[in-house]
Motif scaffolding. Sequence first.
Motif, PDB file in Angstrom:
ATOM      1  N   VAL A   1      47.588  37.127  35.896  1.00 24.31           N
ATOM      2  CA  VAL A   1      47.496  36.917  37.344  1.00 24.31           C
ATOM      3  C   VAL A   1      46.304  37.671  37.918  1.00 24.31           C
ATOM      4  O   VAL A   1      45.586  37.158  38.791  1.00 24.31           O
ATOM      5  N   PHE A   2      46.058  38.880  37.423  1.00 22.67           N
ATOM      6  CA  PHE A   2      44.909  39.633  37.924  1.00 22.67           C
ATOM      7  C   PHE A   2      43.608  38.892  37.636  1.00 22.67           C
ATOM      8  O   PHE A   2      42.714  38.825  38.494  1.00 22.67           O
ATOM      9  N   SER A   3      43.479  38.331  36.446  1.00 25.61           N
ATOM     10  CA  SER A   3      42.258  37.600  36.121  1.00 25.61           C
ATOM     11  C   SER A   3      42.089  36.382  37.024  1.00 25.61           C
ATOM     12  O   SER A   3      40.965  35.967  37.320  1.00 25.61           O
ATOM     13  N   ALA A   4      43.222  35.792  37.480  1.00 30.82           N
ATOM     14  CA  ALA A   4      43.151  34.619  38.348  1.00 30.82           C
ATOM     15  C   ALA A   4      42.786  34.996  39.781  1.00 30.82           C
ATOM     16  O   ALA A   4      42.066  34.254  40.462  1.00 30.82           O
ATOM     17  N   VAL A   5      43.282  36.140  40.264  1.00 31.48           N
ATOM     18  CA  VAL A   5      43.053  36.508  41.670  1.00 31.48           C
ATOM     19  C   VAL A   5      41.916  37.506  41.826  1.00 31.48           C
ATOM     20  O   VAL A   5      41.515  37.789  42.961  1.00 31.48           O
ATOM     21  N   ASP A   6      41.389  38.018  40.734  1.00 33.81           N
ATOM     22  CA  ASP A   6      40.338  39.032  40.813  1.00 33.81           C
ATOM     23  C   ASP A   6      39.142  38.519  41.592  1.00 33.81           C
ATOM     24  O   ASP A   6      38.607  39.198  42.471  1.00 33.81           O
ATOM     25  N   ARG A   7      38.702  37.299  41.280  1.00 34.11           N
ATOM     26  CA  ARG A   7      37.523  36.750  41.946  1.00 34.11           C
ATOM     27  C   ARG A   7      37.808  36.360  43.393  1.00 34.11           C
ATOM     28  O   ARG A   7      36.880  36.193  44.187  1.00 34.11           O
ATOM     29  N   ILE A   8      39.074  36.200  43.726  1.00 30.33           N
ATOM     30  CA  ILE A   8      39.431  35.864  45.105  1.00 30.33           C
ATOM     31  C   ILE A   8      39.517  37.116  45.969  1.00 30.33           C
ATOM     32  O   ILE A   8      39.020  37.147  47.097  1.00 30.33           O
ATOM     33  N   LEU A   9      40.120  38.171  45.428  1.00 29.49           N
ATOM     34  CA  LEU A   9      40.437  39.347  46.233  1.00 29.49           C
ATOM     35  C   LEU A   9      39.478  40.516  46.048  1.00 29.49           C
ATOM     36  O   LEU A   9      39.235  41.260  47.007  1.00 29.49           O
ATOM     37  N   PHE A  10      38.947  40.704  44.861  1.00 30.90           N
ATOM     38  CA  PHE A  10      38.290  41.975  44.563  1.00 30.90           C
ATOM     39  C   PHE A  10      36.830  41.834  44.146  1.00 30.90           C
ATOM     40  O   PHE A  10      36.011  42.666  44.532  1.00 30.90           O
ATOM     41  N   ARG A  11      36.492  40.856  43.350  1.00 31.74           N
ATOM     42  CA  ARG A  11      35.155  40.806  42.766  1.00 31.74           C
ATOM     43  C   ARG A  11      34.118  40.395  43.811  1.00 31.74           C
ATOM     44  O   ARG A  11      34.384  39.552  44.665  1.00 31.74           O
ATOM     45  N   SER A  12      32.944  40.975  43.720  1.00 27.94           N
ATOM     46  CA  SER A  12      31.872  40.663  44.663  1.00 27.94           C
ATOM     47  C   SER A  12      31.419  39.218  44.497  1.00 27.94           C
ATOM     48  O   SER A  12      31.487  38.647  43.407  1.00 27.94           O
ATOM     49  N   LEU A  13      30.945  38.646  45.586  1.00 28.30           N
ATOM     50  CA  LEU A  13      30.381  37.300  45.527  1.00 28.30           C
ATOM     51  C   LEU A  13      29.027  37.367  44.826  1.00 28.30           C
ATOM     52  O   LEU A  13      28.358  38.413  44.835  1.00 28.30           O
TER      53      LEU A  13
END
Length: 864
Positions: free
Chosen positions: A102-114
């Motif tokens: 789940v973290f790998s799925a939401v990481d780019r949505i919530l945490f990772r820089s654009l």
Amino acid sequence: MKWPWRKRYDELDEEIRAHIEMSAHERQERGESADEARAAARREFGNVGLVKETTRDTWSDVWIERLWQDVQYGLRMMRRGPGFTIIAVLTVALGIGATSAVFSAVDRILFRSLPYPQDDRLVSFGLKVPITTNEFMLAMDYIEWRRAPSPFAQMASMVPGERNFDLTERNPIRVTFAAVDSHFLPTFGIQPILGRNFTSEEDRPHVPRVALLSYGLWRSRYGGDPNIVGRSVPLDGQPTRIIGVLPADFEMPLLTRADLLIPEALDEASMTRGRPQMALFTFARLKPGLTIAQSRAALQPLFAQTMKVDPAFRNEVELSVRSLRERQMGDAKLASLVLLGSVLALLLLASTNVANLLLARAAVRQRETAVRVALGATTARLVRQAVTESMLLSLAGAVAGCWVAYGLLRLFVSIAPQGIPRLQQATIDLRVLLVTLAVALVSGLVFGLAPVWRQPKPDILTGKDAQPISPSPLRQILVTSQIAVSLVLLTGASLLLRSLWKLQNVPLGMDAQNLVTAEIRLGPYKYPQEVQQRAFFEQLQTRLKQIPGINSLALSDSVPPSYGMMTIDSNIEIPGRSRTPQGTGVVAFREVTPDYFSTLETKILEGRGFRDDDLFPGEKVVIVSDALARRLFPNGDALGKSMRFDVNGSWRTIVGVAADVQNNAIEQQSYPEFYIPWKDDPEEYFGIANIIIRTPVNPDTVAKWVRSEVSSIDPEQPVSIQTMAQRVSKLADRPRFNAVLLTLFALIGVCLAAIGMYGVVGFLVAQRTHEIGVRMALGAAPRDILRLVFGSVAQWTVAGALLGIGGSWFVARMLQTLIFQVPPHDPWLFCGAVLLLVSIAFVAGYIPARRATRVDPMVALRYE
């Protein structure tokens, strides 16, 4: 195994012993007795063991050696109890694997820089009106704002929507392009890896066409040819010069696909107020030090000036400035937070289960621990040993959890609907592995400390342990927390499942069965004239109607449940009635052929449907939906009345009232709607048509027919075909995805809670075997024993249920925007979740409780 320094320690030990003997011999020669001489020598050189410890190079050497001893001990314990090890590792793997996936799925949505430099300064801005959820700007307003002083360092725009070109250079293919202005790439801090960006001269109408290639198209179509810059390629038959190649990690700000970027080419000279204007999506980079709130305040004068020009829209429009991340993620952010929270709850359940297992084993190993305490083991050493052992279990579970995460992530991607931002980019990369390691270490520390809260007393070695040890309150607390967390997951899953059922049973106002839709978009360069577009669709319609098996066929510019074109009710004018500038209602409209209503099986409540002669340009008729008729004519006299929806438009006569059709996202209220005859206004013709076919024939066969007929007219024209049932089902894809995942986590959590309850009750029965035997020997009946055991089960379950209800109430409020036609605090759902969990808890406790009733009193009385 000897550590490298061990040999040196032994050598120092021998040297010290030699010095002691030499000193003792010298003291004896001076007349001291042998015992006094040896005692004095030892006092002079110190205890041999103490000297060995103090002569070590650093304390880190001591720590490493002791850690290695603890690791060896932990590995031996894991080998001695393979069953315990397997269960613990699998439990940890399940919790950590689900969390990592789940973290790998939401990481780019919530945490990772654009993927843009200084992405926190990028914003989307524009005008927000009720007819759309996203801000936009009209081209004339954008040009004026760009020229005026603003809080933005740079501004950029793009034409919304995906459009296609035919790339006809050898092996023709269809490519997707996006029209952007010359400021687009500089605003986002992007430099082409080959060539250059558009110039302002190239971003004008009626100039030779240029384009930028995406990295993927450059590699797949041209094999990464570095000489592609400057080459001319045919797009829709028009020569287009390639001036650059975009970076491999470049992505459009709205996450849409773009094989090519072409200039927007706004025609400023032809733009005047009062004429229809192109809508643009606009973006900007904030000046350093400015916040979004400050930039919104600084734009208010420009916004006020725009509202003076268009006063009719003043009450419907608001200024919107928000971060690019917020624009991209939309409602996916809340869903991601819910899924992340649910999987963390699942990890907590797994950790508490392992903690319970370790507590049970610690109780069994109390005599061993007491021996260690009696031999001088400190509390710190026992804690370090317990934590080391739990860390080994956790790390082993993390390794297995990586495989679980990989499988779950592939499952998520396979069942996920389109439109979830960046889910396709999710992978188990180094960042996810580091998070997995951190979660494993924290989890190991948490459930590793559980067994060391209560250290056994050395009295247990005196043989006075015939009485069973008192039950551990920590185990009861863990079980109570498991029940509470499981209830929260169950309640959340119940709300989403109930909402999904409601969504799938929304009245559509039409019969979606046996309907096939085909969308065709004619290229503006290949079909630039309205007469060419009209001829294409008329020929296709004639061909398809001649095919046996097609019962009915209609054309429309859009198909429900989508809303098609939109306006606001303040734009609709009724003779003798002034416009209502304060109106904010959204109204949808479509252009349809006469067979539209019969093909969809939508009822005409009053009047009639369209006839063939209504398609003549001189006939200005309109059909309104029942909701719009009631809004415009509360007295129910809509038939025969006139209306127009554009200040410069034609007056139209209402000839019919149609039943309401779901024309919005199915979780939202439908819009009132009106219908005008198919393409009776050439100025509104854009070469887009949806063919609606009612047929009992297999949809795959119908798709072949449609593609064949389209190809016979234009072999290079693509067509998108799907059934109406598929279109409707896709509207529930996102809610279905959320509900499936949360239900999966809830079921796993309930299973873990049941296993935890079973283990605790079983251990409790084992602890109280002697007591149960005494009670049965004194005449206690089996029901008395059941009552004794279930008394504890009831206490834990009730306490957990009360805590869970409080947590469920809070979570239900968070889910309020994700559920449809279901009260967030539905008492029936809450009661159902509580009853289900209580039933599972009592079933899990019944098996060991039933076993307790079969205890042989004589065997129990000989307990230890």
